[in-house]
Write a protein that holds these residues in place. Structure first.
Motif, PDB file in Angstrom:
ATOM      1  N   GLY A  11       0.889  -0.589   0.439  1.00 45.17           N
ATOM      2  CA  GLY A  11       0.205  -0.021  -0.174  1.00 45.17           C
ATOM      3  C   GLY A  11       0.719   1.594   0.011  1.00 45.17           C
ATOM      4  O   GLY A  11       0.243   2.265  -0.180  1.00 45.17           O
ATOM      5  N   THR A  12       2.190   1.161  -0.310  1.00 41.29           N
ATOM      6  CA  THR A  12       2.929   2.107  -0.233  1.00 41.29           C
ATOM      7  C   THR A  12       3.604   2.160  -1.036  1.00 41.29           C
ATOM      8  O   THR A  12       4.358   0.968  -1.530  1.00 41.29           O
ATOM      9  CB  THR A  12       3.148   3.029   1.870  1.00 41.29           C
ATOM     10  OG1 THR A  12       4.008   4.250   1.185  1.00 41.29           O
ATOM     11  CG2 THR A  12       4.488   1.643   1.765  1.00 41.29           C
ATOM     12  N   ASP A  28      -2.418   1.219   3.513  1.00 44.43           N
ATOM     13  CA  ASP A  28      -1.295   1.824   4.507  1.00 44.43           C
ATOM     14  C   ASP A  28      -0.752   0.716   5.542  1.00 44.43           C
ATOM     15  O   ASP A  28      -2.383   1.573   6.529  1.00 44.43           O
ATOM     16  CB  ASP A  28      -0.283   2.576   4.634  1.00 44.43           C
ATOM     17  CG  ASP A  28       0.967   2.548   4.626  1.00 44.43           C
ATOM     18  OD1 ASP A  28       1.891   1.446   5.736  1.00 44.43           O
ATOM     19  OD2 ASP A  28       2.260   3.535   4.357  1.00 44.43           O
ATOM     20  N   GLN A  29      -0.680  -0.309   6.362  1.00 44.20           N
ATOM     21  CA  GLN A  29      -1.202  -0.519   7.743  1.00 44.20           C
ATOM     22  C   GLN A  29       0.185   0.032   8.307  1.00 44.20           C
ATOM     23  O   GLN A  29      -1.132   0.674  10.323  1.00 44.20           O
ATOM     24  CB  GLN A  29      -0.687  -2.099   7.827  1.00 44.20           C
ATOM     25  CG  GLN A  29      -1.488  -3.240   6.928  1.00 44.20           C
ATOM     26  CD  GLN A  29      -2.821  -3.347   7.891  1.00 44.20           C
ATOM     27  OE1 GLN A  29      -3.354  -3.390   8.102  1.00 44.20           O
ATOM     28  NE2 GLN A  29      -3.772  -3.375   6.338  1.00 44.20           N
ATOM     29  N   LEU A  34      -8.143  -1.403   7.495  1.00 43.78           N
ATOM     30  CA  LEU A  34      -9.601  -1.154   6.533  1.00 43.78           C
ATOM     31  C   LEU A  34     -10.801  -0.516   7.192  1.00 43.78           C
ATOM     32  O   LEU A  34     -11.370   0.110   7.387  1.00 43.78           O
ATOM     33  CB  LEU A  34      -9.919  -2.396   5.687  1.00 43.78           C
ATOM     34  CG  LEU A  34     -11.314  -1.764   5.095  1.00 43.78           C
ATOM     35  CD1 LEU A  34     -11.077  -0.657   3.812  1.00 43.78           C
ATOM     36  CD2 LEU A  34     -11.195  -3.316   4.769  1.00 43.78           C
ATOM     37  N   GLU A  35     -11.007  -1.553   9.034  1.00 43.94           N
ATOM     38  CA  GLU A  35     -12.590  -1.443   9.754  1.00 43.94           C
ATOM     39  C   GLU A  35     -11.678   0.012  10.167  1.00 43.94           C
ATOM     40  O   GLU A  35     -12.685   0.383  10.758  1.00 43.94           O
ATOM     41  CB  GLU A  35     -11.726  -2.562  11.074  1.00 43.94           C
ATOM     42  CG  GLU A  35     -12.566  -3.332  10.207  1.00 43.94           C
ATOM     43  CD  GLU A  35     -11.026  -4.032   9.423  1.00 43.94           C
ATOM     44  OE1 GLU A  35     -11.213  -5.372   8.700  1.00 43.94           O
ATOM     45  OE2 GLU A  35      -9.940  -3.842   9.424  1.00 43.94           O
ATOM     46  N   GLU A  36     -10.820   0.338  10.841  1.00 42.88           N
ATOM     47  CA  GLU A  36     -10.380   1.689  11.452  1.00 42.88           C
ATOM     48  C   GLU A  36     -10.798   2.926  10.477  1.00 42.88           C
ATOM     49  O   GLU A  36     -11.674   3.665  10.860  1.00 42.88           O
ATOM     50  CB  GLU A  36      -9.248   1.587  11.806  1.00 42.88           C
ATOM     51  CG  GLU A  36      -8.744   0.537  13.272  1.00 42.88           C
ATOM     52  CD  GLU A  36      -7.570   1.153  13.540  1.00 42.88           C
ATOM     53  OE1 GLU A  36      -7.412   0.493  15.155  1.00 42.88           O
ATOM     54  OE2 GLU A  36      -5.998   0.675  12.438  1.00 42.88           O
ATOM     55  N   PHE A  99      11.111 -10.117  -1.106  1.00 45.06           N
ATOM     56  CA  PHE A  99      10.207 -10.606  -0.080  1.00 45.06           C
ATOM     57  C   PHE A  99       9.544  -9.597  -0.187  1.00 45.06           C
ATOM     58  O   PHE A  99       9.453  -8.730   0.057  1.00 45.06           O
ATOM     59  CB  PHE A  99      11.497 -10.806   0.403  1.00 45.06           C
ATOM     60  CG  PHE A  99      12.528 -11.784   0.295  1.00 45.06           C
ATOM     61  CD1 PHE A  99      11.646 -12.968   0.805  1.00 45.06           C
ATOM     62  CD2 PHE A  99      13.841 -11.207  -0.474  1.00 45.06           C
ATOM     63  CE1 PHE A  99      13.306 -14.060   0.370  1.00 45.06           C
ATOM     64  CE2 PHE A  99      14.594 -12.183  -0.557  1.00 45.06           C
ATOM     65  CZ  PHE A  99      14.808 -13.743  -0.089  1.00 45.06           C
ATOM     66  N   ARG A 100       7.872 -10.086   0.756  1.00 45.90           N
ATOM     67  CA  ARG A 100       6.585  -9.019   0.788  1.00 45.90           C
ATOM     68  C   ARG A 100       7.679  -9.030   2.329  1.00 45.90           C
ATOM     69  O   ARG A 100       7.919 -10.482   2.936  1.00 45.90           O
ATOM     70  CB  ARG A 100       5.532 -10.572   0.655  1.00 45.90           C
ATOM     71  CG  ARG A 100       5.285  -9.330  -0.948  1.00 45.90           C
ATOM     72  CD  ARG A 100       4.148 -10.705  -1.022  1.00 45.90           C
ATOM     73  NE  ARG A 100       4.042 -10.031  -2.312  1.00 45.90           N
ATOM     74  CZ  ARG A 100       4.091  -8.586  -2.730  1.00 45.90           C
ATOM     75  NH1 ARG A 100       3.016  -7.396  -2.672  1.00 45.90           N
ATOM     76  NH2 ARG A 100       3.136  -8.634  -4.145  1.00 45.90           N
ATOM     77  N   PRO A 101       6.674  -8.426   3.344  1.00 50.47           N
ATOM     78  CA  PRO A 101       7.181  -8.587   5.270  1.00 50.47           C
ATOM     79  C   PRO A 101       6.729  -9.689   5.548  1.00 50.47           C
ATOM     80  O   PRO A 101       7.299 -10.473   6.926  1.00 50.47           O
ATOM     81  CB  PRO A 101       6.365  -7.182   5.323  1.00 50.47           C
ATOM     82  CG  PRO A 101       5.860  -6.668   4.123  1.00 50.47           C
ATOM     83  CD  PRO A 101       5.884  -6.879   2.804  1.00 50.47           C
TER      84      PRO A 101
END
Length: 510
Positions: A11-12, A28-29, A34-36, A99-101
Motif C-alpha cells: 500500500g505504499t 498502508d497498515q 480498513l476497519e478503523e 520479499f514481502r513482509p
C-alpha cells in the motif's frame, strides 16, 4: 548502489509514500486498518461531514526502469522515429529476489514482462493540450499489451503526449489508462473503496496527466455505483494544476477551445464535477507577495471567462453547480503568510470564503503555521500532532508552532475561520442554486480593489471589498483604507456602487 533485493511494503511506495503505490487493493497498515478507516468515516457522517478520499491513478511506484536508464533520466521517445523506438521496461528487482513482509517470496519477472512492441499499434487515448486543443496520434509502434507507458520521462508539460504518457519526475511508473484492461482494474478498485469505506467522493491527483477517455469510462461508473449504494450525490474533484483551457476539457461534459460560450460539449458524458484551481490563487499570490495590487483586478475577469469555458452541469443533481475549490495555501507551495503576514492571509481567507465555489483550508492555517517551503523540500507539510523535528525549524520569534499539539479548536485563527464559515453557511446554505454563483462587480472596477456582490436570493446577498494595496489608501466612491483590509456587508440587491457608499465605511474594514 545497484539493488539486488527489496522489501515490498503493502500500500505504499519506497520513493514517495502514499503517492507511489505498489498495490491498489491494500491500504498502508502503518496508518491503520480498513476497519478503523470505516469507523472514522462513520463517525464523520454522524457529525454531518462528508469524507473525500485522495486517489492516485496516473502512476504507481518506481518498480520499473527504461532499458539503459536504470539510474539516469530517460529522454522522451514516441513510437518509432529518429530517436529510436519506445523503451523496454525492466523490473528493478530483476537481478535478485523480492520479499514481502510476510516472508513470502515473489519470483523475479521475466526479462521482458510485457512482451514485444507492436509495430502497428497506436494510442487510443483522447488527449488535449494546455490550450484546450485536441491532438490525434498519427504514428505507430508501442507496447500496447503493457499496463504501463514505455515513452521515457516527462520533461515538457506543454507537450500533450508527454504530460499524458511520460514518467512523472522520472520516478513514477506511468499507467496506460487509455487501455480498457487497465481502466477496468481501476474501476474495480475504486468501486470496492466506495463500498468498503462508505466514502462520499474522490479527490483525483494529477488529473491533467490522464487521457480524457479514462474519465469518460471511470466517472460514470463511480456515480452509478455510488447511487446503487444510496448516495444520491457523489463528488469527483480534480487537482487542476493546469490552465483553465485544459481543465475545461475534463470538467462536466467538457469543452475544448472550439466550444467556449456555446451550448456545445465534447460529448454528453460528465467526468469531474470540479477541482482545485490555481488561477485565482496566483492572482492573489502575485498581488500580495510581489506587491503588485493590479493583479487583484483579474479575479472577476477570470471568473467570467472561466464560466464561458467550463460545464458545471451535475448529472446526479440535474442542475448546474459551480464547484471549484479555492485556496490560500496548499502542499505544493510556500505558505502565503510566511511571505506576507497574518493580515494578508486573513484577507485571502475572507475572499475565498465568499467567492463562488468551495473554500479549501490547508491543514495548519487554522493554527498559524508559517513555515516556508514546498513539496520538493518537504516544508509546508508540517504535522498537526506534536513534533520534536519541527523544533529545529524556528519560524517565529517564539519558535515554531508546528512543534506542539495543534489539534486546538480554541486558537484565534481556528475561531476566525469558523466565523467565516458560519457566515458563509448563513448566506449560502442553499448552495446549488445557479443564482448563488452569479457575481456582480462595479463598472468600472475600482483599480487594485476587489469588490463583488453575490447571494442566493435578493434577501441574502453580501458585498465584499478587499483592498490589495500594501501601504497606500485607495479611494472609491468615498471608501478608502490602507491595506491589507477587507469588509463584508449584507446588501439589499441595489446597484453595487450605491452599496459601497451606503454600507461600507472605512472604519468597518476588518
Amino acid at each position: 548502489m545497484r539493488r539486488t533485493r527489496c522489501w515490498c511494503l503493502e500500500g505504499t511506495g519506497r520513493a514517495r509514500p502514499r503517492y507511489a503505490q505498489l498495490d491498489f487493493t491494500t491500504i498502508d497498515q502503518r496508518l491503520g486498518t480498513l476497519e478503523e478507516l470505516r469507523a472514522l468515516t462513520e463517525a464523520a457522517h454522524e457529525l454531518g461531514m462528508y469524507v473525500i478520499v485522495d486517489v492516485v491513478m496516473n502512476h504507481m511506484a518506481n518498480e520499473f526502469y527504461f532499458e539503459g536508464h536504470e539510474e539516469s533520466s530517460a529522454p522522451w521517445r514516441f513510437h518509432e522515429g529518429a530517436d529510436g523506438r519506445e523503451y523496454l521496461h525492466l523490473g528493478r528487482w530483476a537481478g535478485g529476489a523480492c520479499f514481502r513482509p510476510s516472508g513470502a517470496r515473489r519470483p523475479p519477472p521475466k526479462t521482458d514482462p510485457f512482451g514485444r512492441q507492436d509495430a502497428s499499434a497506436t494510442y487510443n487515448g483522447t488527449l488535449y493540450g494546455q490550450y484546450g486543443e485536441w491532438v490525434t496520434d498519427s504514428g505507430a509502434g508501442t507496447y500496447i499489451n503493457s499496463d504501463f507507458h514505455h515513452n521515457g520521462d516527462l520533461n515538457d508539460y506543454f507537450d500533450p503526449w508527454q504530460i499524458n504518457y511520460g514518467k512523472i519526475y522520472g520516478v513514477m511508473d506511468d499507467l496506460r489508462l487509455e487501455h480498457e484492461r487497465v481502466q477496468q482494474k481501476y474501476i474495480a478498485m475504486t468501486k470496492a473503496l466506495i463500498e468498503s469505506i462508505d466514502v462520499d467522493g474522490f479527490r483525483v491527483d494529477t488529473p491533467m496527466q490522464v487521457p480524457l477517455n479514462f474519465y469518460k469510462v471511470w466517472a460514470p461508473a463511480m456515480r452509478a455505483h455510488a447511487k446503487s449504494l444510496g448516495k444520491e450525490s457523489f463528488g469527483i474533484f480534480g487537482e487542476f494544476y493546469v490552465t483553465p483551457a485544459r481543465y475545461a476539457t475534463m470538467t462536466g461534459r467538457g469543452r475544448d477551445n472550439r466550444m467556449y460560450g456555446q451550448d456545445r460539449y465534447i460529448d454528453g458524458i460528465a467526468t469531474l464535477k470540479g477541482g482545485i484551481v490555481y488561477p485565482y490563487y496566483w492572482y492573489i499570490f502575485t498581488s500580495m507577495v510581489y506587491n503588485d495590487a493590479q493583479y487583484a483586478d483579474g479575479l472577476a475577469l477570470a471568473y467570467r471567462e472561466e464560466n464561458k469555458m467550463i460545464d458545471t452541469f451535475d448529472p446526479m443533481t440535474q442542475r448546474k453547480e459551480y464547484a471549484m475549490w479555492n485556496f490560500c495555501n496548499n502542499h505544493d507551495n510556500w505558505r502565503l503568510q510566511s511571505m506576507t503576514g497574518r493580515d494578508h492571509m486573513r484577507m485571502c481567507l475572507a475572499v475565498v470564503t465568499f467567492w463562488p465555489g468551495v473554500p479549501l483550508h490547508y491543514a495548519g492555517d487554522e493554527q498559524d503555521f508559517d513555515t516556508p517551503g514546498s513539496a520538493l523540500d518537504g516544508w509546508a507539510r508540517e504535522e498537526l500532532s506534536a513534533s520534536m523535528a519541527w523544533r529545529a525549524v524556528p519560524t517565529q520569534a517564539g519558535g515554531n508552532p508546528a512543534d506542539r499539539d495543534n489539534f486546538d479548536m480554541t486558537s484565534e485563527s481556528y475561531r476566525y475561520i469558523a466565523r467565516l464559515n458560519g457566515l458563509r453557511e448563513a448566506y449560502f446554505g442553499s448552495f446549488g442554486l445557479e443564482a448563488c454563483d452569479e457575481v456582480k462587480t462595479p463598472e468600472p472596477q475600482i483599480a487594485d480593489v476587489l469588490v463583488f456582490e453575490r447571494g442566493c436570493t435578493p434577501e441574502t446577498r453580501v458585498l465584499v471589498m478587499a483592498n490589495f494595496h500594501q501601504s497606500s489608501s485607495v479611494a472609491g466612491d468615498g471608501v478608502g483604507r490602507a491595506c491589507p483590509g477587507w469588509c463584508v456587508h449584507r446588501t439589499r440587491g441595489e446597484d453595487i456602487a450605491l452599496s459601497l457608499r451606503s454600507h461600507c465605511h472605512p472604519s468597518e474594514v476588518r
